[in-house]
Design an enzyme around this catalytic site. Sequence first.
Site, PDB file in Angstrom:
ATOM      1  N   CYS A  77     -13.148  10.995  12.991  1.00  0.00           N
ATOM      2  CA  CYS A  77     -12.715  10.522  14.293  1.00  0.00           C
ATOM      3  C   CYS A  77     -13.376  11.407  15.351  1.00  0.00           C
ATOM      4  CB  CYS A  77     -11.196  10.593  14.409  1.00  0.00           C
ATOM      5  SG  CYS A  77     -10.652   9.960  15.995  1.00  0.00           S
ATOM      6  N   CYS A  86     -15.157   6.118  21.945  1.00  0.00           N
ATOM      7  CA  CYS A  86     -15.171   6.108  20.478  1.00  0.00           C
ATOM      8  C   CYS A  86     -16.375   6.879  19.915  1.00  0.00           C
ATOM      9  CB  CYS A  86     -15.166   4.674  19.914  1.00  0.00           C
ATOM     10  SG  CYS A  86     -14.810   4.636  18.156  1.00  0.00           S
TER      11      CYS A  86
END
Length: 337
Positions: free
Chosen positions: A106, A256
Amino acid sequence: MRPDPSTAAPPREEAPPYPERIGVVDTHTEGEPTRVIVDGWPELQSDTQRERREELRSEWDHLRRAVVCEPRGHDAVVGALLTPPVSPDAHLGLVFFNNVGYLGMCGHGLIGVARALEYLGRLPAREFQADTPVGRVSARVEDDGSVTIRNPPALCHKLDVALDVPGVGRVTGDIAYGGNWFFMTGDPAGGITADRIPELRQMTRRILAALDAEGIQGADGARIDHVWLSSPSPTPEVDARNFVLCPGGAYDRSPCGTGTSAHLAVLHERGRLEPGEPWRQESVMGGVFTGWLEAGDGALHSRIRGRAWVTSESTLILQADDPLRSGFPSAPGSDPS
Ligand code: PYC
């Protein structure tokens, strides 16, 4: 007197073990939350980060939910569990999870972890190395407080995959990997703006459902669990704006990190981006990451630079008589359509 076996209560199922207190530091990376677990999590027994992720899934999933799901968390929260490192030259290990399961990596989360460790005075090095279930990553806190991460190798798997999406129509997109698997498609009719988030969520959820229904996968049968929509950005000096649907139905408030990596691999494959060229990626909420590819060792690594801030340091309490000690499985009333 011996209990009568016909009337004795059945043996109580052993309750899964719960710590009573879990210490966390919350951060946001351009608006996307990360909850970094800094204390109280039971020790994991496995030897590799990939095995530790499976151990979490099979033994400690109730704690994942307790930490990131309502009522202590919400659908957009990503949890970051710090573990001892696996490789001798890494400083720590990480497993990221969300409201429905576990992530490979992530990017926004790693940026948040770096700022949380800095806040706690626990940064192991200016640029620290971390083992994740999908390989080595690093993070460096820059002098201006931004954080530059190095992602696992990115991959453009397939270009121009056509998909019939019920309620949306024919959609063509690319399949790429940047630590998670993405279906990446272009400019949705009507554009990407914050006031269209409900429509964009519905559209991307339908794309995700169509990918599952058609059995369209990443390499080695990996499930594609993120959908990326991209459009030009009206913001000066920004290359593009995105909307990213995460596996649990939330959208990414940040641009992201793993998606930006995957996107850089696609741009490179299409001959539109060379190693070292910066790409400024904006999210639907206006936050910006700068990414670039690094040449070398035959793989396409990317660096992503972004900003995060600490929002709280707290202790989550899991009381023994709380029926929601493990949280709701997903947000009550969230619309799965
Ligand atoms: O920044 O890589 C990322 C990410 C994945 C899911 C949410 N954010």
